[in-house]
Design an enzyme around this catalytic site. Structure first.
Site, short mmCIF file in Angstrom:
data_model
loop_
_atom_site.label_atom_id
_atom_site.label_comp_id
_atom_site.label_asym_id
_atom_site.label_seq_id
_atom_site.Cartn_x
_atom_site.Cartn_y
_atom_site.Cartn_z
CB SER A 50 -15.04 39.07 6.66
OG SER A 50 -16.40 39.09 7.07
CE1 TYR A 75 -13.06 37.28 11.04
CE2 TYR A 75 -14.89 38.70 10.44
CZ TYR A 75 -14.13 37.57 10.22
OH TYR A 75 -14.44 36.74 9.17
N1 LIG Z 1 -18.24 31.37 7.88
C1 LIG Z 1 -18.53 32.62 7.53
O1 LIG Z 1 -19.71 33.04 7.48
C2 LIG Z 1 -17.43 33.57 7.15
C3 LIG Z 1 -17.77 34.83 6.67
C4 LIG Z 1 -16.77 35.73 6.31
C5 LIG Z 1 -15.44 35.34 6.41
N2 LIG Z 1 -15.13 34.10 6.89
C6 LIG Z 1 -13.71 33.74 6.99
O2 LIG Z 1 -13.49 32.51 6.32
C7 LIG Z 1 -12.47 31.77 6.98
C8 LIG Z 1 -13.00 30.38 7.34
O3 LIG Z 1 -14.15 30.54 8.15
P1 LIG Z 1 -14.95 29.28 8.73
O4 LIG Z 1 -16.29 29.79 9.08
O5 LIG Z 1 -14.79 28.11 7.86
O6 LIG Z 1 -14.14 29.07 10.10
P2 LIG Z 1 -14.16 27.86 11.15
O7 LIG Z 1 -14.16 28.50 12.48
O8 LIG Z 1 -15.21 26.87 10.85
O9 LIG Z 1 -12.73 27.18 10.87
C9 LIG Z 1 -11.56 27.91 11.07
C10 LIG Z 1 -10.40 26.95 11.22
O10 LIG Z 1 -9.23 27.73 11.46
C11 LIG Z 1 -8.46 27.09 12.49
N3 LIG Z 1 -7.65 28.08 13.18
C12 LIG Z 1 -8.07 29.10 13.97
N4 LIG Z 1 -7.02 29.77 14.45
C13 LIG Z 1 -5.90 29.17 13.96
C14 LIG Z 1 -4.51 29.40 14.11
N5 LIG Z 1 -4.03 30.40 14.88
N6 LIG Z 1 -3.65 28.60 13.45
C15 LIG Z 1 -4.11 27.58 12.68
N7 LIG Z 1 -5.42 27.31 12.51
C16 LIG Z 1 -6.30 28.09 13.14
C17 LIG Z 1 -9.50 26.48 13.41
O11 LIG Z 1 -8.95 25.43 14.20
C18 LIG Z 1 -10.55 26.00 12.41
O12 LIG Z 1 -10.32 24.68 12.00
C19 LIG Z 1 -12.06 32.61 8.20
O13 LIG Z 1 -10.92 33.37 7.86
C20 LIG Z 1 -13.25 33.51 8.42
O14 LIG Z 1 -12.90 34.71 9.06
C21 LIG Z 1 -16.09 33.20 7.26
#
Ligand SMILES: NC(=O)c1ccc[n+]([C@@H]2O[C@H](COP(=O)([O-])OP(=O)(O)OC[C@H]3O[C@@H](n4cnc5c(N)ncnc54)[C@H](O)[C@@H]3O)[C@@H](O)[C@H]2O)c1
Length: 289
Positions: free
Chosen positions: A178, A191
């Site tokens: 991230s 995180y």
């Molecule tokens: N959205 C952002 O702005 C952003 C920024 C930086 C990094 N990220 C990273 O990108 C990735 C995706 O982010 P997003 O915003 O699409 O997330 P989101 O919350 O929309 O989706 C995450 C998915 O992961 C699943 N999940 C959570 N814990 C789990 C587990 N223990 N086992 C299996 N599935 C699990 C959830 O059910 C969900 O469907 C993450 O790793 C997040 O940290 C996102």
């Protein structure tokens, strides 16, 4: 999938998801993005966190390019829903319900995927959690949960899948960090620590991977997923988190899941065979501020 007779655009779940919320920087004149329909044909792509957000859009982009998709998530209903919509558009896809922080469950998961598809070519590990909690109020159990999902899951999946790729002599591992590591915000201590460790883990994976296999790190900036867009809004409709990000970004538009998905698909492609152990920042240039 249908074709809009007015403008010739493809319509349906996959194309609607890929083209959701077009976000264009003012005055930018970006040519139309073209997607090749058979680029990942014959390949099996495992995507964790595929039930929604960046994972769902990434699944659709791989599906549009001919891949077979193993959709991994702990949200059974949403994962099944994505799988069934992909199947309706003739994609070979299957939902696998798994807590990726659970060692035994991950072993069972990988056995089930290989049993169903016979191979794994690409691992895109996107599942993650990011609860906001200041350090002084942070329980140890929440800290452990955040680290287990964001970091342990990465280790467990790679440990189970890397040998399959090594036997085959081909594989792409993409783990998710991230941009909050470069640009930290209050409340994300556990995180950010876990996502920093994901970078170290993936770099070592690259050194152990062997011929034909690469391991790289995707680093989203602030991405306009439904979860973040709908949870970071004031009662008067302001979104200070997005305003702050826009202020730091060189590219003055919201980051979208598809921006991350396109970068993932590039790293996952055979032509990215000379790129490993690298960090791919997709934040609209936030890192430079
Ligand atoms: N959205 C952002 O702005 C952003 C920024 C930086 C990094 N990220 C990273 O990108 C990735 C995706 O982010 P997003 O915003 O699409 O997330 P989101 O919350 O929309 O989706 C995450 C998915 O992961 C699943 N999940 C959570 N814990 C789990 C587990 N223990 N086992 C299996 N599935 C699990 C959830 O059910 C969900 O469907 C993450 O790793 C997040 O940290 C996102």
């Amino acid at each position: 999938m249908t074709i809009d007779s007015q403008n010739g655009l493809r319509m349906g779940y996959i194309d609607d998801t890929i083209n959701d919320r077009p976000s264009v920087e003012a005055a930018a004149k970006v040519p139309q993005v073209r997607i090749s329909g058979d680029k990942f044909e014959g390949q099996v792509v495992v995507i964790t966190g595929a039930a929604q957000g960046i994972g769902e859009v990434t699944a659709c982009l791989f599906a549009r390019q001919g891949a077979s998709i193993a959709l991994v998530d702990m949200d059974a209903e949403k994962a099944e829903n994505v799988a069934s919509k992909l199947k309706q558009e003739n994609v070979t896809a299957e939902a696998f319900v798994c807590d990726i922080a659970d060692e035994a469950a991950v072993r069972g998961l990988v056995d089930s995927i290989v049993g169903r598809f016979g191979q794994i070519d690409v691992l895109v590990h996107l599942a993650g959690i990011y609860p906001f909690q200041p350090i002084a109020d942070h329980s140890f159990s929440l800290y452990q949960k955040v680290v287990s999902v964001n970091l342990d899951g990465c280790f467990l999946l790679t440990r189970a899948i890397l040998p399959i790729m090594q036997e085959k002599g081909y594989g792409r591992i993409i783990n998710t960090s991230s941009n909050t590591f470069e640009s930290p915000v209050p409340g994300l201590s556990a995180y950010v620590a876990a996502k920093a460790a994901v970078r170290g883990f993936t770099r070592v994976t690259a050194t152990e991977a062997g011929p034909g296999i690469t391991a790289n790190i995707i680093v989203p900036g602030l991405v306009r997923t439904d979860r973040i867009w709908n949870s970071h809004v004031t009662q008067t409709g302001e979104r200070p988190l997005f305003d702050m990000a826009l202020g730091k970004q060189l590219i003055k538009r919201h980051g979208l899941p598809i921006d991350v998905a396109h970068t993932i698909c590039f790293i996952a492609s055979p032509e990215a065979q000379f790129i490993t152990g690298q960090v791919f920042d997709v934040s609209g240039g936030m890192t430079f501020q």
